[in-house]
Design a protein around this motif. Structure first.
Motif, PDB file in Angstrom:
ATOM      1  N   TYR A   1      -6.519   0.625   2.995  1.00 53.43           N
ATOM      2  CA  TYR A   1      -7.912   0.443   2.372  1.00 53.43           C
ATOM      3  C   TYR A   1      -7.779   1.072   1.493  1.00 53.43           C
ATOM      4  N   LEU A   2      -8.952   1.990   2.258  1.00 54.77           N
ATOM      5  CA  LEU A   2     -10.176   3.163   2.723  1.00 54.77           C
ATOM      6  C   LEU A   2      -8.854   4.120   1.894  1.00 54.77           C
ATOM      7  N   ILE A   3      -7.932   4.791   2.695  1.00 52.24           N
ATOM      8  CA  ILE A   3      -7.514   5.573   2.435  1.00 52.24           C
ATOM      9  C   ILE A   3      -6.575   6.096   0.879  1.00 52.24           C
ATOM     10  N   GLY A   4      -6.034   4.500   0.596  1.00 53.90           N
ATOM     11  CA  GLY A   4      -5.615   4.741  -1.072  1.00 53.90           C
ATOM     12  C   GLY A   4      -7.125   4.255  -1.902  1.00 53.90           C
ATOM     13  N   ARG A   5      -8.000   4.260  -1.815  1.00 56.44           N
ATOM     14  CA  ARG A   5      -8.375   4.116  -2.740  1.00 56.44           C
ATOM     15  C   ARG A   5      -9.865   5.724  -2.699  1.00 56.44           C
ATOM     16  N   SER A   6      -9.357   6.167  -1.800  1.00 52.36           N
ATOM     17  CA  SER A   6      -9.436   7.784  -1.796  1.00 52.36           C
ATOM     18  C   SER A   6      -8.833   8.520  -2.703  1.00 52.36           C
ATOM     19  N   VAL A   7      -7.435   8.480  -2.143  1.00 55.70           N
ATOM     20  CA  VAL A   7      -6.726   9.788  -2.750  1.00 55.70           C
ATOM     21  C   VAL A   7      -5.964   8.979  -3.972  1.00 55.70           C
ATOM     22  N   GLY A   8      -5.935   7.974  -4.541  1.00 55.51           N
ATOM     23  CA  GLY A   8      -5.151   7.565  -5.297  1.00 55.51           C
ATOM     24  C   GLY A   8      -3.836   7.282  -5.550  1.00 55.51           C
ATOM     25  N   PHE A   9      -3.925   7.045  -6.666  1.00 56.47           N
ATOM     26  CA  PHE A   9      -1.983   7.609  -7.050  1.00 56.47           C
ATOM     27  C   PHE A   9      -1.577   8.822  -7.364  1.00 56.47           C
ATOM     28  N   ARG A  10      -2.440   9.514  -7.630  1.00 65.80           N
ATOM     29  CA  ARG A  10      -1.375  11.304  -7.908  1.00 65.80           C
ATOM     30  C   ARG A  10      -1.138  11.125  -6.517  1.00 65.80           C
ATOM     31  N   VAL A  11      -1.759  11.265  -5.172  1.00 64.07           N
ATOM     32  CA  VAL A  11      -1.357  11.717  -4.270  1.00 64.07           C
ATOM     33  C   VAL A  11      -0.089  11.320  -3.500  1.00 64.07           C
ATOM     34  N   LEU A  12      -0.374   9.615  -3.893  1.00 62.21           N
ATOM     35  CA  LEU A  12       0.953   8.404  -3.351  1.00 62.21           C
ATOM     36  C   LEU A  12       2.389   8.912  -3.832  1.00 62.21           C
TER      37      LEU A  12
END
Length: 224
Positions: A71-82
């Motif tokens: 969750y913390l990784i997803g919140r930090s990097v956001g959709f653009r990086v994913l």
């Protein structure tokens, strides 16, 4: 051969192996966490070298911790990086679209039920963070899902392993065959539903994109 390797790993690394693999899978790594906890539970039932209560504890803690890190990784990097790098860990653009669609419609239910679906289990935490789901809501559904998934699957596999030890001959073969058919049917069902949901999510995304373009066109026309 597979059980021999599992026996070797569990003898040497025990509960730590279960906790770490489940944690890494929950963070988004493509690892066989579910297969491991089922294998570890059957190992407990057939060898009695590990305590099933501690296997359950390790799996639950690993699931909850891994999801929170994810969750913390997803919140930090956001959709653009994913969207840019997610394909390297199996998070394809189609699955990313599916995740956004599901979170908009179902929120916490995706976190809870995603625990029991292979595709969502790996990516639910990352997508929850990227979707900016409130952490307290995520933590609640994540804990429920982790306990239900890890505790339920491990206990069920342990009980099945105990029963399998008592069966032999044609009865044991019949039980094993039925279990294999059920697993295959579940896999086919989940794959079909992933395709259906992905198509539905893509249609919804296309409609949103079209609506957004119309909105911008109307604003541009109004300025003129």
């Amino acid at each position: 051969m597979l059980m021999h390797h599992l026996d070797h790993l569990l003898q040497h690394y025990g509960y730590g192996l279960v906790g770490v693999i489940v944690m890494l899978e929950s963070m988004g790594a493509p690892l066989p966490g579910e297969s491991l906890i089922i294998g570890a539970a059957i190992y407990c039932a057939t060898t009695h070298r590990l305590d099933i209560a501690w296997v359950v504890t390790a799996a639950v803690i690993g699931a909850i911790m891994g999801d929170n890190f994810g969750y913390l990784i997803g919140r930090s990097v956001g959709f653009r990086v994913l969207a840019r790098y997610g394909r390297h860990v199996g998070l394809t653009p189609e699955r990313l679209t599916l995740g956004r669609f599901l979170f908009r419609r179902h929120g916490g239910k995706v976190v809870f039920f995603g625990r029991f679906i292979a595709i969502l289990r790996t990516f639910a935490a990352l997508l929850a963070g990227a979707n900016r789901m409130p952490w307290h809501s995520f933590l609640f559904y994540n804990a429920l899902g982790g306990i239900g998934w890890a505790g339920g699957y491990t206990t069920a596999a342990y009980l099945l392993g105990n029963q399998a030890e008592k069966l032999s001959g044609p009865i044991g073969l019949a039980v094993g065959s039925v279990a294999a058919v059920v697993l295959l049917a579940a896999f086919v069902f989940l794959k079909r539903n992933e395709k259906r949901l992905t198509a539905e999510a893509q249609q919804a995304a296309d409609r949103e994109e079209a609506a957004s373009q119309r909105h911008h066109s109307d604003k541009s026309a109004a300025r003129r």
